[in-house]
Design an enzyme around this catalytic site. Sequence first.
Site, PDB file in Angstrom:
ATOM      1  N   HIS A  96       5.753 -35.849  48.922  1.00  0.00           N
ATOM      2  CA  HIS A  96       5.309 -34.575  48.340  1.00  0.00           C
ATOM      3  C   HIS A  96       6.234 -33.462  48.836  1.00  0.00           C
ATOM      4  CE1 HIS A  96       3.000 -30.987  47.532  1.00  0.00           C
ATOM      5  NE2 HIS A  96       2.412 -31.684  46.583  1.00  0.00           N
ATOM      6  N   GLU A 130       7.435 -32.892  40.069  1.00  0.00           N
ATOM      7  CA  GLU A 130       6.849 -31.605  40.428  1.00  0.00           C
ATOM      8  C   GLU A 130       7.952 -30.618  40.787  1.00  0.00           C
ATOM      9  OE1 GLU A 130       2.573 -32.143  42.018  1.00  0.00           O
ATOM     10  OE2 GLU A 130       3.896 -32.721  43.647  1.00  0.00           O
ATOM     11  N   SER A 154       0.923 -26.343  39.441  1.00  0.00           N
ATOM     12  CA  SER A 154       0.056 -25.361  38.780  1.00  0.00           C
ATOM     13  C   SER A 154      -0.540 -25.864  37.458  1.00  0.00           C
ATOM     14  CB  SER A 154       0.784 -24.033  38.560  1.00  0.00           C
ATOM     15  OG  SER A 154       1.150 -23.472  39.802  1.00  0.00           O
ATOM     16  N   ASN A 164      -4.895 -33.892  44.303  1.00  0.00           N
ATOM     17  CA  ASN A 164      -4.366 -33.809  45.671  1.00  0.00           C
ATOM     18  C   ASN A 164      -5.064 -32.630  46.348  1.00  0.00           C
ATOM     19  OD1 ASN A 164      -2.901 -33.459  47.988  1.00  0.00           O
ATOM     20  ND2 ASN A 164      -0.974 -32.938  46.970  1.00  0.00           N
ATOM     21  N   LYS A 202      -4.986 -31.686  49.337  1.00  0.00           N
ATOM     22  CA  LYS A 202      -4.206 -31.087  50.434  1.00  0.00           C
ATOM     23  C   LYS A 202      -5.100 -30.857  51.648  1.00  0.00           C
ATOM     24  CE  LYS A 202      -1.044 -29.347  47.013  1.00  0.00           C
ATOM     25  NZ  LYS A 202      -0.076 -28.354  46.593  1.00  0.00           N
ATOM     26  N   GLY A 239       1.534 -24.432  43.279  1.00  0.00           N
ATOM     27  CA  GLY A 239       0.672 -23.423  43.894  1.00  0.00           C
ATOM     28  C   GLY A 239       1.081 -21.990  43.599  1.00  0.00           C
ATOM     29  N   GLU A 263       5.726 -30.599  49.872  1.00  0.00           N
ATOM     30  CA  GLU A 263       5.303 -29.924  51.105  1.00  0.00           C
ATOM     31  C   GLU A 263       5.686 -30.760  52.326  1.00  0.00           C
ATOM     32  OE1 GLU A 263       1.272 -29.189  49.819  1.00  0.00           O
ATOM     33  OE2 GLU A 263       2.095 -27.759  48.380  1.00  0.00           O
TER      34      GLU A 263
END
Length: 250
Positions: free
Chosen positions: A95, A167, A212, A9, A11, A173, A97
Amino acid sequence: MRQPLVAGNWKMNGTLESVTALVEGIKAGMGSVFTAEVAVCPPFVYLDTVARLIQGTSIALGAQNVAKEERGAFTGEIAVSMLKDVGCNYVIVGHSERRTLYGETDALVADKYARVLEAGLTPILCVGELLEEREAGKEEEVVARQLDVVIEKVGIAGVGKGVIAYEPVWTIGTGKTVTPEQAQDAHAFIRQRLAAHDGSVAEATRILYGGSVNSSNLPGLAEKADIDGGLIGGASLKADEFLAICRAAD
Ligand code: PGA
């Protein structure tokens, strides 16, 4: 046997030049990846370029998001038909985010999931808890809620046509990771949740781990029974590192 999947991904990263170099790098190393399926999810504007670059390879293409609507006056949105048109196989939906920064609700995520299925593409449904939810011991409750809304919308058979990515939001991250045992517990919980509806769907559905992930921690995760690969953010932006992760998932 579930074929492992490693999806990068990217991003909101890259330039025309850097994504081209990244794809060329991945292509050059694909000969060393044997069983894992490899997918890349570039920003929308680079999908077409990447689709052309990966033509004739086994690399799959994914998008990072999609509109819930089919077409029309939705400025700034991208329809699933457009993703299909440029050659996408996968679409990431829900996701964290998107959920936390752009307010996507469970219901919206389920609508998007249904839209992707309807177009014949494969949704990658992201689920996972926030740090405060884990600290409150609510990780299973949160993941169950996120899953159940989608099961209600598309049925268990619809969920079986997609991929799930677990996740934990607080590991995305941040360099923080759960232990392989904690990840396995969450994956087993998800699989049981599916099995309560349909055992064979539960057995066949791929559940990726994300947050991560890199080439040093993936081997420990990938050997767990219910972890079928990874959704990789930061570490997917370097060809060598991404390929090392793909080999580890083999
Ligand atoms: P990360 O992102 O690997 O950079 O933590 C994972 C993801 O957001 O899918």
